[in-house]
Design a protein around this motif. Structure first.
Motif, PDB file in Angstrom:
ATOM      1  N   GLY A   1       0.793  -1.220   0.000  1.00 52.48           N
ATOM      2  CA  GLY A   1       0.000   0.000   0.000  1.00 52.48           C
ATOM      3  C   GLY A   1       0.822   1.265   0.000  1.00 52.48           C
ATOM      4  N   VAL A   2       2.129   1.142  -0.092  1.00 50.99           N
ATOM      5  CA  VAL A   2       3.021   2.298  -0.140  1.00 50.99           C
ATOM      6  C   VAL A   2       3.111   2.791  -1.587  1.00 50.99           C
ATOM      7  CG1 VAL A   2       5.402   3.067   0.237  1.00 50.99           C
ATOM      8  CG2 VAL A   2       4.334   1.464   1.829  1.00 50.99           C
ATOM      9  N   ALA A   3       3.045   4.107  -1.776  1.00 52.17           N
ATOM     10  CA  ALA A   3       3.105   4.651  -3.138  1.00 52.17           C
ATOM     11  C   ALA A   3       4.384   4.218  -3.844  1.00 52.17           C
ATOM     12  CB  ALA A   3       2.996   6.171  -3.096  1.00 52.17           C
ATOM     13  N   ASN A   4       5.504   4.274  -3.136  1.00 52.96           N
ATOM     14  CA  ASN A   4       6.803   3.904  -3.708  1.00 52.96           C
ATOM     15  C   ASN A   4       7.052   2.400  -3.544  1.00 52.96           C
ATOM     16  OD1 ASN A   4       7.309   6.549  -4.387  1.00 52.96           O
ATOM     17  ND2 ASN A   4       8.676   6.937  -2.661  1.00 52.96           N
ATOM     18  N   TRP A   5       6.203   1.595  -4.159  1.00 55.77           N
ATOM     19  CA  TRP A   5       6.369   0.137  -4.116  1.00 55.77           C
ATOM     20  C   TRP A   5       7.017  -0.331  -5.410  1.00 55.77           C
ATOM     21  CZ3 TRP A   5       2.279  -3.577  -6.205  1.00 55.77           C
ATOM     22  CH2 TRP A   5       2.646  -4.911  -5.981  1.00 55.77           C
ATOM     23  N   LEU A   6       7.987  -1.256  -5.293  1.00 58.76           N
ATOM     24  CA  LEU A   6       8.586  -1.921  -6.441  1.00 58.76           C
ATOM     25  C   LEU A   6       8.219  -3.394  -6.368  1.00 58.76           C
ATOM     26  CD1 LEU A   6      12.127  -0.249  -6.592  1.00 58.76           C
ATOM     27  CD2 LEU A   6      10.155   0.207  -8.058  1.00 58.76           C
ATOM     28  N   ASP A   7       7.521  -3.864  -7.383  1.00 56.81           N
ATOM     29  CA  ASP A   7       6.895  -5.178  -7.393  1.00 56.81           C
ATOM     30  C   ASP A   7       7.850  -6.223  -7.974  1.00 56.81           C
ATOM     31  OD1 ASP A   7       5.188  -7.334  -7.588  1.00 56.81           O
ATOM     32  OD2 ASP A   7       3.780  -6.363  -8.973  1.00 56.81           O
ATOM     33  N   THR A   8       8.177  -7.257  -7.189  1.00 55.93           N
ATOM     34  CA  THR A   8       9.043  -8.334  -7.673  1.00 55.93           C
ATOM     35  C   THR A   8       8.293  -9.318  -8.555  1.00 55.93           C
ATOM     36  OG1 THR A   8       8.638  -9.795  -5.781  1.00 55.93           O
ATOM     37  CG2 THR A   8      10.418  -8.176  -5.564  1.00 55.93           C
ATOM     38  N   ALA A   9       6.969  -9.194  -8.662  1.00 50.26           N
ATOM     39  CA  ALA A   9       6.142 -10.031  -9.542  1.00 50.26           C
ATOM     40  C   ALA A   9       6.294 -11.515  -9.236  1.00 50.26           C
ATOM     41  CB  ALA A   9       6.465  -9.742 -11.007  1.00 50.26           C
ATOM     42  N   GLY A  10       6.520 -11.846  -7.965  1.00 48.67           N
ATOM     43  CA  GLY A  10       6.583 -13.241  -7.556  1.00 48.67           C
ATOM     44  C   GLY A  10       7.949 -13.875  -7.649  1.00 48.67           C
ATOM     45  N   HIS A  11       8.952 -13.147  -8.123  1.00 47.46           N
ATOM     46  CA  HIS A  11      10.303 -13.700  -8.184  1.00 47.46           C
ATOM     47  C   HIS A  11      10.920 -13.740  -6.791  1.00 47.46           C
ATOM     48  CE1 HIS A  11      10.508 -13.829 -12.541  1.00 47.46           C
ATOM     49  NE2 HIS A  11       9.918 -12.639 -12.562  1.00 47.46           N
ATOM     50  N   SER A  12      11.618 -14.829  -6.494  1.00 47.54           N
ATOM     51  CA  SER A  12      12.233 -14.969  -5.176  1.00 47.54           C
ATOM     52  C   SER A  12      13.495 -14.136  -5.051  1.00 47.54           C
ATOM     53  CB  SER A  12      12.584 -16.436  -4.910  1.00 47.54           C
ATOM     54  OG  SER A  12      13.615 -16.882  -5.789  1.00 47.54           O
ATOM     55  N   ASN A  13      14.138 -13.822  -6.164  1.00 48.62           N
ATOM     56  CA  ASN A  13      15.375 -13.049  -6.138  1.00 48.62           C
ATOM     57  C   ASN A  13      15.579 -12.420  -7.509  1.00 48.62           C
ATOM     58  OD1 ASN A  13      17.802 -14.974  -7.511  1.00 48.62           O
ATOM     59  ND2 ASN A  13      16.006 -16.089  -6.779  1.00 48.62           N
ATOM     60  N   GLY A  14      16.450 -11.420  -7.549  1.00 51.01           N
ATOM     61  CA  GLY A  14      16.680 -10.744  -8.821  1.00 51.01           C
ATOM     62  C   GLY A  14      17.554  -9.517  -8.652  1.00 51.01           C
ATOM     63  N   ALA A  15      17.563  -8.685  -9.686  1.00 50.92           N
ATOM     64  CA  ALA A  15      18.458  -7.535  -9.747  1.00 50.92           C
ATOM     65  C   ALA A  15      17.725  -6.244  -9.415  1.00 50.92           C
ATOM     66  CB  ALA A  15      19.084  -7.432 -11.133  1.00 50.92           C
ATOM     67  N   MET A  16      18.470  -5.281  -8.875  1.00 49.27           N
ATOM     68  CA  MET A  16      17.986  -3.919  -8.627  1.00 49.27           C
ATOM     69  C   MET A  16      19.001  -2.949  -9.215  1.00 49.27           C
ATOM     70  SD  MET A  16      16.929  -4.157  -4.553  1.00 49.27           S
ATOM     71  CE  MET A  16      18.587  -4.588  -3.969  1.00 49.27           C
ATOM     72  N   ILE A  17      18.520  -1.888  -9.840  1.00 49.58           N
ATOM     73  CA  ILE A  17      19.424  -0.853 -10.357  1.00 49.58           C
ATOM     74  C   ILE A  17      18.894   0.526  -9.985  1.00 49.58           C
ATOM     75  CG2 ILE A  17      20.417   0.235 -12.394  1.00 49.58           C
ATOM     76  CD1 ILE A  17      20.459  -2.353 -13.813  1.00 49.58           C
ATOM     77  N   LEU A  18      19.760   1.344  -9.410  1.00 54.65           N
ATOM     78  CA  LEU A  18      19.527   2.785  -9.317  1.00 54.65           C
ATOM     79  C   LEU A  18      20.372   3.416 -10.419  1.00 54.65           C
ATOM     80  CD1 LEU A  18      18.492   5.394  -7.992  1.00 54.65           C
ATOM     81  CD2 LEU A  18      20.446   5.277  -6.421  1.00 54.65           C
ATOM     82  N   ARG A  19      19.702   3.852 -11.506  1.00 53.35           N
ATOM     83  CA  ARG A  19      20.415   4.459 -12.623  1.00 53.35           C
ATOM     84  C   ARG A  19      20.622   5.936 -12.347  1.00 53.35           C
ATOM     85  NH1 ARG A  19      17.621   0.489 -15.528  1.00 53.35           N
ATOM     86  NH2 ARG A  19      18.891  -0.539 -17.145  1.00 53.35           N
ATOM     87  N   CYS A  20      21.851   6.380 -12.499  1.00 54.79           N
ATOM     88  CA  CYS A  20      22.203   7.783 -12.311  1.00 54.79           C
ATOM     89  C   CYS A  20      22.880   8.263 -13.585  1.00 54.79           C
ATOM     90  CB  CYS A  20      23.137   7.948 -11.116  1.00 54.79           C
ATOM     91  SG  CYS A  20      22.453   7.326  -9.553  1.00 54.79           S
ATOM     92  N   VAL A  21      22.194   9.108 -14.348  1.00 54.46           N
ATOM     93  CA  VAL A  21      22.687   9.544 -15.648  1.00 54.46           C
ATOM     94  C   VAL A  21      22.844  11.063 -15.633  1.00 54.46           C
ATOM     95  CG1 VAL A  21      22.304   9.519 -18.127  1.00 54.46           C
ATOM     96  CG2 VAL A  21      21.493   7.607 -16.734  1.00 54.46           C
ATOM     97  N   ARG A  22      24.057  11.515 -15.804  1.00 51.21           N
ATOM     98  CA  ARG A  22      24.367  12.944 -15.747  1.00 51.21           C
ATOM     99  C   ARG A  22      23.915  13.543 -14.415  1.00 51.21           C
ATOM    100  NH1 ARG A  22      26.118  15.681 -20.601  1.00 51.21           N
ATOM    101  NH2 ARG A  22      26.956  14.025 -21.916  1.00 51.21           N
ATOM    102  N   THR A  23      24.218  12.855 -13.337  1.00 45.85           N
ATOM    103  CA  THR A  23      23.881  13.333 -11.999  1.00 45.85           C
ATOM    104  C   THR A  23      25.155  13.730 -11.253  1.00 45.85           C
ATOM    105  OG1 THR A  23      23.900  11.059 -11.153  1.00 45.85           O
ATOM    106  CG2 THR A  23      21.779  11.966 -11.810  1.00 45.85           C
ATOM    107  N   GLU A  24      25.003  14.594 -10.248  1.00 46.89           N
ATOM    108  CA  GLU A  24      26.155  15.050  -9.475  1.00 46.89           C
ATOM    109  C   GLU A  24      26.746  13.918  -8.645  1.00 46.89           C
ATOM    110  OE1 GLU A  24      24.964  18.401  -7.189  1.00 46.89           O
ATOM    111  OE2 GLU A  24      24.367  19.593  -8.937  1.00 46.89           O
ATOM    112  N   THR A  25      25.900  13.016  -8.171  1.00 47.51           N
ATOM    113  CA  THR A  25      26.355  11.886  -7.370  1.00 47.51           C
ATOM    114  C   THR A  25      25.695  10.611  -7.894  1.00 47.51           C
ATOM    115  OG1 THR A  25      24.553  12.157  -5.770  1.00 47.51           O
ATOM    116  CG2 THR A  25      26.631  13.309  -5.299  1.00 47.51           C
ATOM    117  N   ALA A  26      26.232   9.486  -7.464  1.00 47.51           N
ATOM    118  CA  ALA A  26      25.614   8.190  -7.725  1.00 47.51           C
ATOM    119  C   ALA A  26      25.598   7.444  -6.384  1.00 47.51           C
ATOM    120  CB  ALA A  26      26.387   7.419  -8.785  1.00 47.51           C
ATOM    121  N   PRO A  27      24.633   7.774  -5.527  1.00 44.67           N
ATOM    122  CA  PRO A  27      24.653   7.285  -4.147  1.00 44.67           C
ATOM    123  C   PRO A  27      24.299   5.804  -4.060  1.00 44.67           C
ATOM    124  CG  PRO A  27      22.627   8.492  -4.565  1.00 44.67           C
ATOM    125  CD  PRO A  27      23.476   8.661  -5.790  1.00 44.67           C
ATOM    126  N   THR A  28      24.829   5.160  -3.037  1.00 44.85           N
ATOM    127  CA  THR A  28      24.530   3.757  -2.774  1.00 44.85           C
ATOM    128  C   THR A  28      23.417   3.679  -1.725  1.00 44.85           C
ATOM    129  OG1 THR A  28      26.820   3.138  -3.223  1.00 44.85           O
ATOM    130  CG2 THR A  28      25.467   1.544  -2.014  1.00 44.85           C
TER     131      THR A  28
END
Length: 406
Positions: free
Chosen positions: A336-363
């Motif tokens: 019910g959180v607006a900022n939800w990322l749905d794994t669509a039933g996968h038990s594991n997988g990849a995540m990416i924070l893409r930073c393109v032409r940004t001042e920082t690329a935070p972890t």
């Protein structure tokens, strides 16, 4: 057979197999077909035996991914032309044919060029958040620029010369025997922003040899072998790559230009492993700059379908908390959180924070909680959505993605 091709995991290796002889084979079609079937069998066994394959969704998506890789590879093989018709066209990657965690906000375009020639790229920029041009020789980047860094008129019209020798005005260097042009559009507002409209033509005296063709049986034999190598090696490459990030955490930003990415794209790559009743809360101070987004993939490094699931969020779509922190929740159940990322039933997988032409690329920081405890773990003023609101959001995503690729 010859020496193994280290670039066999890339689709362009299939086209190059017919044009330059890479990929083995000397015209023996029955042996080439047997080799393709052997590689497909090995790929199926790799999916079945992989330790990342933990439930029926994982397994089914892995086997489906083999069909996707086959489709991508076959498309590459059938469209190869030693003297291509010049056009800036969409690549075989879209919301259905997905590999290598392509960006959910993106349309990728490509034009195949002939080494030694000079070209004029021209058209209108459109209104996408980001329009980037990249010339490449195989997988190696030659030049990279934003259209916004070029001379563009008030209506968004522009032209740029692509050549080995420097030209006055807008110019990008082209190198190598088998160059290509790649155009990337990143959209923030999926409903309002429009892609560029581009054309390309050869100009000046023609210097490069047109005819790189080989005998039909030799070309097809090489492509069939290269197709088998691509499906198997692409699958294995990304399975190995996915093992790099820490479980439920991220690596520092990396330079993926050696793998064909634009040098200005600094992805922060992570991996999730969750039980059905678990969620991963990610926290980060969003970077300032041209473009950033989160996206999820499965363990085969396929981007989870972003028109059917809220598996991605960009700076236009995400809600930033009052303290300036971006908090998102990764889970298979909707909290019910607006900022939800749905794994669509996968038990594991990849995540990416893409930073393109940004001042920082935070972890981002990450912590695992129970889905039932998500609300208690977030600020009291966290943006929430009702089931009806979520359904409307997903329907709007579905429509926007359909329009983008229709």
């Amino acid at each position: 057979m010859g020496e193994p091709n280290p670039m066999a995991w890339l689709p362009f290796s299939i086209a190059e197999a017919a044009l330059s002889g890479n990929g083995g084979g000397v015209g023996d079609l029955p042996d080439a077909w047997a080799y393709l079937l052997d590689r497909l069998t090995a790929a199926g066994e790799l999916v079945a035996s992989s330790e990342v394959n933990r439930n029926s969704v994982d397994y089914a998506s892995g086997m489906r991914h083999l069909m996707v890789l086959l489709a991508v590879g076959i498309d590459e093989a059938l469209r190869v032309d030693p003297d291509p018709v010049l056009a800036v066209t969409r690549t075989s990657t879209d919301d259905i044919l997905t590999w290598g965690m392509e960006c959910p906000d993106c349309i990728y375009l490509r034009a195949t060029l002939r080494g030694g020639e000079t070209y004029r790229l021209f058209g209108n920029r459109g209104t996408a958040r980001y329009v980037g041009l990249q010339t490449m020789n195989g997988i190696a980047s030659t030049a990279n620029t934003l259209v916004d860094e070029l001379e563009v008129d008030a209506d968004g019209d522009f032209e740029v010369v692509l050549s080995a020798d420097e030209h006055e005005g807008n110019w990008m260097r082209v190198e190598g025997d088998h160059p290509t042009l790649v155009v990337r559009h990143f959209f923030y507002d999926w409903d309002a922003e429009q892609p560029s409209v581009l054309q390309i033509e050869r100009i000046g005296d023609e210097t490069a040899p047109k005819n790189r063709s080989v005998a039909a049986d030799v070309a097809v034999s090489r492509q069939i072998r290269a197709l088998g190598e691509f499906v198997h090696d692409n699958l294995k490459f990304f399975l190995d790559f996915n093992a790099g990030p820490p479980v439920n955490g991220f690596m520092p930003p990396i330079d993926r230009s050696a793998m064909g990415a634009a040098a200005e794209n600094r992805p922060v790559i992570g991996r999730y492993e969750l039980q059905p009743d678990e969620a991963l809360i990610l926290e980060v101070e969003p970077p300032e700059g041209v473009y950033w987004s989160y996206s999820l993939g499965n363990q085969w490094w396929e981007t989870i379908h972003y028109g059917r699931h809220q598996s991605s969020l960009n700076a236009h779509q995400a809600k930033i908390d009052a303290d300036g922190v971006l908090r998102v929740v990764v889970s298979s159940r909707d909290p019910g959180v607006a900022n939800w990322l749905d794994t669509a039933g996968h038990s594991n997988g990849a995540m990416i924070l893409r930073c393109v032409r940004t001042e920082t690329a935070p972890t981002p920081s990450a912590r695992v909680v129970k889905v039932a405890d998500v609300s208690a773990e977030l600020p009291a003023d966290t943006a929430m959505v009702s089931p009806a609101e979520r359904a409307a959001i997903i329907e709007a995503r579905r429509r926007a993605v359909h329009e983008r690729f229709s």
